[in-house]
Design an enzyme around this catalytic site. Structure first.
Site, PDB file in Angstrom:
ATOM      1  N   CYS A   1      27.318   4.641 -24.994  1.00  0.00           N
ATOM      2  CA  CYS A   1      25.872   4.564 -25.166  1.00  0.00           C
ATOM      3  C   CYS A   1      25.313   5.959 -24.922  1.00  0.00           C
ATOM      4  O   CYS A   1      26.020   6.954 -25.079  1.00  0.00           O
ATOM      5  CB  CYS A   1      25.247   3.495 -24.279  1.00  0.00           C
ATOM      6  SG  CYS A   1      25.409   3.774 -22.492  1.00  0.00           S
ATOM      7  N   TRP A   2      24.066   6.072 -24.510  1.00  0.00           N
ATOM      8  CA  TRP A   2      23.463   7.397 -24.390  1.00  0.00           C
ATOM      9  C   TRP A   2      24.067   8.213 -23.237  1.00  0.00           C
ATOM     10  O   TRP A   2      24.512   9.337 -23.421  1.00  0.00           O
ATOM     11  CB  TRP A   2      21.949   7.267 -24.230  1.00  0.00           C
ATOM     12  CG  TRP A   2      21.257   8.540 -23.819  1.00  0.00           C
ATOM     13  CD1 TRP A   2      20.459   8.715 -22.725  1.00  0.00           C
ATOM     14  CD2 TRP A   2      21.292   9.805 -24.482  1.00  0.00           C
ATOM     15  NE1 TRP A   2      20.005  10.015 -22.673  1.00  0.00           N
ATOM     16  CE2 TRP A   2      20.500  10.712 -23.733  1.00  0.00           C
ATOM     17  CE3 TRP A   2      21.936  10.271 -25.629  1.00  0.00           C
ATOM     18  CZ2 TRP A   2      20.329  12.043 -24.098  1.00  0.00           C
ATOM     19  CZ3 TRP A   2      21.768  11.610 -25.991  1.00  0.00           C
ATOM     20  CH2 TRP A   2      20.971  12.471 -25.242  1.00  0.00           C
TER      21      TRP A   2
END
Length: 267
Positions: free
Chosen positions: A97-98
């Site tokens: 994810c980020w």
């Protein structure tokens, strides 16, 4: 089962050697802007949910955001498992994810419950971007192939590749031939960030001890811009100039562009 977490170098190396599927757990908008090459999108939160939860996180804190996340997306968890099974029927996935935080961890937990073998990227997409940028800065044995439009530099580049040489086709990565008419017949250009990702990904696959042929380009290729560190290395690299007769260049330019509609050429 404990989640397996890998640093970026180990994560990318292991993924490239495997037959597993790479999953981007960020929102669709984040994925469309840029992602790790080869990744498929399986967002834990859709664009709307991400905006709502982000606002709650800022105003009320982490716990309230987590509860809202499960309220919005929990009922759809079975859909995510079914989609993951379509994408990775062998049940082996790499996830990011980020920042390697909540979204990838929750998706990993969910898929593990469904029998998937999961590996997570420590630090998420953010650390991947640092990894990509470092590849622009690394000195390499570049040879720059120059010459006027219509000289056939791109064709020469691919002939060199066929003969076993290493190349970087910047125009191919940018979906643009670099000239005034360079966008004609090409696919839409990527975002600047994703163009950089593709460039760094290709550089990472090349042997730095061997020469690498690159076509001479201006800083801009259509709307995509060469990263400053990479561009400076090319400026200082040895250059080979291809001198082709103007009649040959004219024929090549006519062959490349004269088949397009007049309105497109005028535009």
């Amino acid at each position: 089962m404990q989640l397996r977490l890998l640093e970026v170098n180990d994560f990318i190396s292991a993924y490239k050697k495997s037959s597993a599927v790479l999953i981007d757990a960020r929102s669709t908008n984040e994925y469309k802007k840029a992602h790790i090459p080869g990744a498929v999108s399986l967002p834990l939160l859709d664009n709307e949910s991400r905006a709502i939860i982000g606002t709650i996180y800022k105003q009320q804190g982490r716990e309230a955001a987590v509860l809202k996340g499960f309220e919005l997306e929990g009922p759809r968890f079975h859909e995510k498992i079914l989609r993951a099974l379509q994408l990775a029927p062998e049940k082996q996935v790499y996830i990011y994810c980020w920042r390697g935080g909540m979204r990838s961890n929750i998706l990993a937990w969910l898929l593990q419950m469904a029998g998937f073998r999961v590996i997570l990227l420590k630090g998420g997409y953010k650390t991947f971007r640092h990894w990509i940028i470092n590849h622009y800065k690394s000195p390499r044995n570049y040879l720059v192939l120059g010459g006027k439009t219509g000289s056939g530099k791109t064709e020469m580049l691919h002939l060199l590749q066929q003969s076993g040489e290493q190349i970087v086709d910047l125009e191919g990565l940018a979906h643009h031939k670099g000239s005034t008419y360079g966008a004609l017949g090409q696919e839409p250009q990527y975002s600047q960030e994703h163009f950089e990702n593709l460039l760094g990904w290709q550089l990472a696959e090349l042997d730095p001890s061997r020469r690498i042929w690159v076509e001479n380009e201006s800083r801009l290729i259509g709307k995509n811009c060469l990263p400053p560190d990479f561009y400076n290395l090319l400026i200082n690299a040895p250059k080979i100039s291809v001198d082709v007769d103007i009649q040959v260049r004219k024929k090549r330019i006519l062959h490349e562009y004269a088949g397009f509609p007049v309105d497109s050429l005028i535009e």
